[in-house]
Design an enzyme around this catalytic site. Structure first.
Site, short mmCIF file in Angstrom:
data_model
loop_
_atom_site.label_atom_id
_atom_site.label_comp_id
_atom_site.label_asym_id
_atom_site.label_seq_id
_atom_site.Cartn_x
_atom_site.Cartn_y
_atom_site.Cartn_z
CE LYS A 22 29.64 30.70 -12.70
NZ LYS A 22 29.43 30.13 -11.46
CG ASN A 23 30.58 26.77 -13.54
OD1 ASN A 23 30.51 27.59 -12.73
ND2 ASN A 23 29.74 26.29 -14.35
CB CYS A 117 21.94 30.48 -9.98
SG CYS A 117 22.86 31.58 -10.97
NE ARG A 122 21.99 24.84 -7.66
CZ ARG A 122 23.07 25.79 -8.52
NH1 ARG A 122 22.86 26.78 -8.50
NH2 ARG A 122 23.98 25.19 -9.18
N PRO A 123 20.05 19.96 -4.19
CG PRO A 123 19.31 17.89 -4.73
CD PRO A 123 18.96 19.08 -5.42
CG ASP A 125 21.30 13.89 -2.57
OD1 ASP A 125 21.43 14.86 -3.15
OD2 ASP A 125 20.90 12.70 -3.16
CG ASP A 306 25.21 26.51 -16.46
OD1 ASP A 306 24.25 26.51 -16.07
OD2 ASP A 306 26.37 26.65 -15.93
NE ARG A 398 27.09 34.36 -8.73
CZ ARG A 398 26.24 33.08 -8.99
NH1 ARG A 398 25.19 33.28 -9.35
NH2 ARG A 398 27.01 31.98 -9.25
C1 UD1 Z 1 27.09 22.99 -11.76
C2 UD1 Z 1 27.48 24.42 -12.30
C3 UD1 Z 1 26.11 25.03 -12.88
C4 UD1 Z 1 25.53 24.11 -13.87
C5 UD1 Z 1 25.40 22.49 -13.32
C6 UD1 Z 1 24.93 21.72 -14.36
C7 UD1 Z 1 29.14 25.29 -10.93
C8 UD1 Z 1 29.71 26.09 -9.78
N1 UD1 Z 1 27.89 25.24 -11.16
O1 UD1 Z 1 26.19 23.20 -10.59
O2 UD1 Z 1 26.40 26.34 -13.25
O3 UD1 Z 1 24.14 24.57 -14.23
O4 UD1 Z 1 26.45 22.24 -12.86
O5 UD1 Z 1 25.73 21.75 -15.44
O6 UD1 Z 1 29.68 24.45 -11.53
N2 UD1 Z 1 21.91 16.70 -7.90
C9 UD1 Z 1 21.42 16.01 -6.78
N3 UD1 Z 1 22.08 15.87 -5.60
C10 UD1 Z 1 23.26 16.38 -5.43
C11 UD1 Z 1 23.78 17.24 -6.19
C12 UD1 Z 1 23.11 17.46 -7.75
O7 UD1 Z 1 20.30 15.58 -6.92
O8 UD1 Z 1 23.83 16.02 -4.30
C13 UD1 Z 1 21.15 17.06 -9.19
C14 UD1 Z 1 20.71 18.48 -9.19
O9 UD1 Z 1 19.66 18.80 -8.40
C15 UD1 Z 1 20.70 18.65 -10.58
C16 UD1 Z 1 21.69 17.59 -11.30
O10 UD1 Z 1 21.94 16.79 -10.02
O11 UD1 Z 1 19.31 18.15 -11.16
C17 UD1 Z 1 22.95 18.02 -11.69
O12 UD1 Z 1 23.47 18.92 -10.68
P1 UD1 Z 1 25.02 19.49 -10.61
O13 UD1 Z 1 25.96 18.97 -11.61
O14 UD1 Z 1 25.54 18.84 -9.06
O15 UD1 Z 1 25.23 20.72 -10.39
P2 UD1 Z 1 25.90 21.93 -9.56
O16 UD1 Z 1 27.47 21.30 -9.48
O17 UD1 Z 1 25.42 22.54 -8.39
#
Ligand code: UD1
Length: 429
Positions: A22-23, A117, A122-123, A125, A306, A398
């Site tokens: 999926k991812n 989810c 879930r920032p 930035d 996950d 999903r």
């Molecule tokens: C992806 C996966 C999700 C999985 C996660 C961690 C997809 C579609 N989703 O989510 O299933 O749980 O990886 O393996 O692939 N963060 C920041 N700023 C940002 C982005 C992230 O602070 O701009 C933080 C998040 O709050 C979190 C950490 O970084 O604590 C990891 O997040 P991230 O790896 O970005 O998760 P996703 O890509 O949203």
């Protein structure tokens, strides 16, 4: 609306075949926007996140031909818009990849804030920081539309303050056609990052180092169409492995890359589960009651967040006390409330759960709070005594292809039924 009914307590036995990841696919479908002609993508899982992503591309003007249940041909040469509205993004976290892909192709993207989810804040930035370092101006409008545009995107060193799957992928998408060299430092190393890089390289991109924490992207002018097959889903595989272990069963999990499963395999072995690895399958066999163990979730190659809800179900019936520490998300233990309804003994303090194993779980009416929480509810229902009814299964659909059929083939007593009057479970708990 539908729910899943399970009469639990039957050890799973037999073989299951794992679908495409999926991812990976939710990044690769948007990445086709960068190609100048048709891409044929194989091993696509038939799940609702994919249907949603296809709808979004169709709304943008792409031509999509379904060759069979798991193969698509995507022609993005007909795209005539770079705007994606909230009604399309609100159910899908990965909709943020449209920002990187549209920006990479048109130097312009307007995409509503993503849904998906809910694990707390879930920032995005780091995604924005990456786009800005490539030369884009990014603004978030009052209606939560993210607007990113650039005169020209130029390669740049980009250090991610935190390891982020989404930011790594988005920067790759935006940088692949930028002028010059982009170096992403502290990049995420998940298997789907490597899969996306392989896909982009098959289209003519020049990306090196995916799978390590430094990814180098030398921009190219043109990306052409290609044929590509998605890797197997690491998390779906892990879910069936844990389900086999938790039900006291013996299951051969086929179509996997065992290397991607190492952290999950290691923890199952620590819990006393017997595992045999083959070239593209793993045999999982329960040996008596599972033993307690401690888990800390971390970015790849650590134990995946996950898989945290699913393995917590196994530990909830293990002999002894386990500590599960969530190292990625702030709020990923909401599902524990459902397990407690089934007789589990778990206390949560912030990002830490202490699980005192009980002999058995009891069937109960429960709900799926999110995708992987839903997977955990399935495992709980499968190993519990009695009947479990799971509501909100829209979350499970999903990310899990044919989940009821796959478990049924393993001998489970599981069915999908229509809910006449969606119960008040959501209000009860
Ligand atoms: C992806 C996966 C999700 C999985 C996660 C961690 C997809 C579609 N989703 O989510 O299933 O749980 O990886 O393996 O692939 N963060 C920041 N700023 C940002 C982005 C992230 O602070 O701009 C933080 C998040 O709050 C979190 C950490 O970084 O604590 C990891 O997040 P991230 O790896 O970005 O998760 P996703 O890509 O949203």
């Amino acid at each position: 609306m539908e729910k899943i009914l399970i009469n639990g307590g039957i050890p799973l036995r037999g073989e299951v075949s794992i679908s495409g990841a999926k991812n990976a696919v939710v990044a690769i479908i948007p990445a086709t926007i960068l190609a100048q002609d048709v891409c044929r993508i194989e091993n696509i899982p038939n799940i609702s996140d994919v249907s949603m992503m296809i709808r979004i591309l169709q709304q943008l003007g792409a031509g999509i031909k379904m060759i069979n249940k798991n193969t698509l041909e995507i022609d993005t040469s007909t795209i005539n818009s770079y705007t994606v509205s909230h009604s399309l993004t609100r159910h899908l976290r990965a909709s943020y990849y449209l920002l990187g892909a549209l920006l990479g192709r048109y130097s312009c993207a307007r995409v509503a804030m993503p849904g998906g989810c809910d694990f707390g804040v879930r920032p995005i930035d780091l995604h924005i920081k990456g786009f800005e370092l490539l030369g884009a101006s990014v603004s978030i409008e009052e209606n939560a539309m993210i607007d990113a545009r650039a005169d020209v995107l130029t390669g740049s060193p980009i250090y991610l303050d935190q390891v982020s799957v989404g930011a790594t992928i988005n920067v790759m998408l935006a940088a692949v056609k930028a002028k010059g060299l982009t170096v992403i430092e502290n990049a995420a190393k998940e298997p789907h990052i490597v899969d996306l890089a392989n896909f982009l390289n098959s289209m003519g991109a020049d990306i090196r180092g995916a799978g390590t924490d430094v990814i180098k992207i030398r921009g190219v002018d043109v990306l052409h169409g290609c044929t590509y097959s998605i890797i197997p889903d690491q998390i779906e595989a892990g879910t069936y492995m844990v389900a086999a272990a938790a039900t006291g069963g013996r299951v051969l999990v086929n179509n996997v890359i065992p290397k991607h499963l190492e952290s999950i395999t290691a923890k199952l072995i620590e819990s006393g589960v017997h595992i045999e690895e083959y070239d593209d399958s793993v045999l999982v066999e329960a040996v008596g009651r599972p033993k307690h163990c401690n888990i800390k979730t971390m970015p790849h190659p650590g134990f995946p967040t996950d898989m945290q809800p699913q393995i917590s179900v196994l530990l909830s019936i293990a002999d002894g006390t386990s500590i599960v520490s969530e190292g990625v998300w702030d709020n990923r233990f909401r599902y524990v409330e459902q397990l407690i309804r089934m007789g589990a003994s778990i206390s949560v303090d912030g990002k830490l759960a202490v699980i005192q194993g009980v002999e058995t779980l009891k069937g109960a009416p429960i709900k799926a709070d999110d995708l992987r929480a839903g997977a955990a509810m399935l495992i709980a229902g499968l190993c519990a005594k009695g009947t479990t009814e799971i509501e909100n299964i829209i979350h499970i659909d999903r990310g899990y292809e044919d989940v009821v059929e796959k478990f049924r083939l393993l001998g489970a007593d599981i069915s999908r039924v229509t809910v006449e009057n969606p119960s008040q479970i959501a209000n009860i708990v």
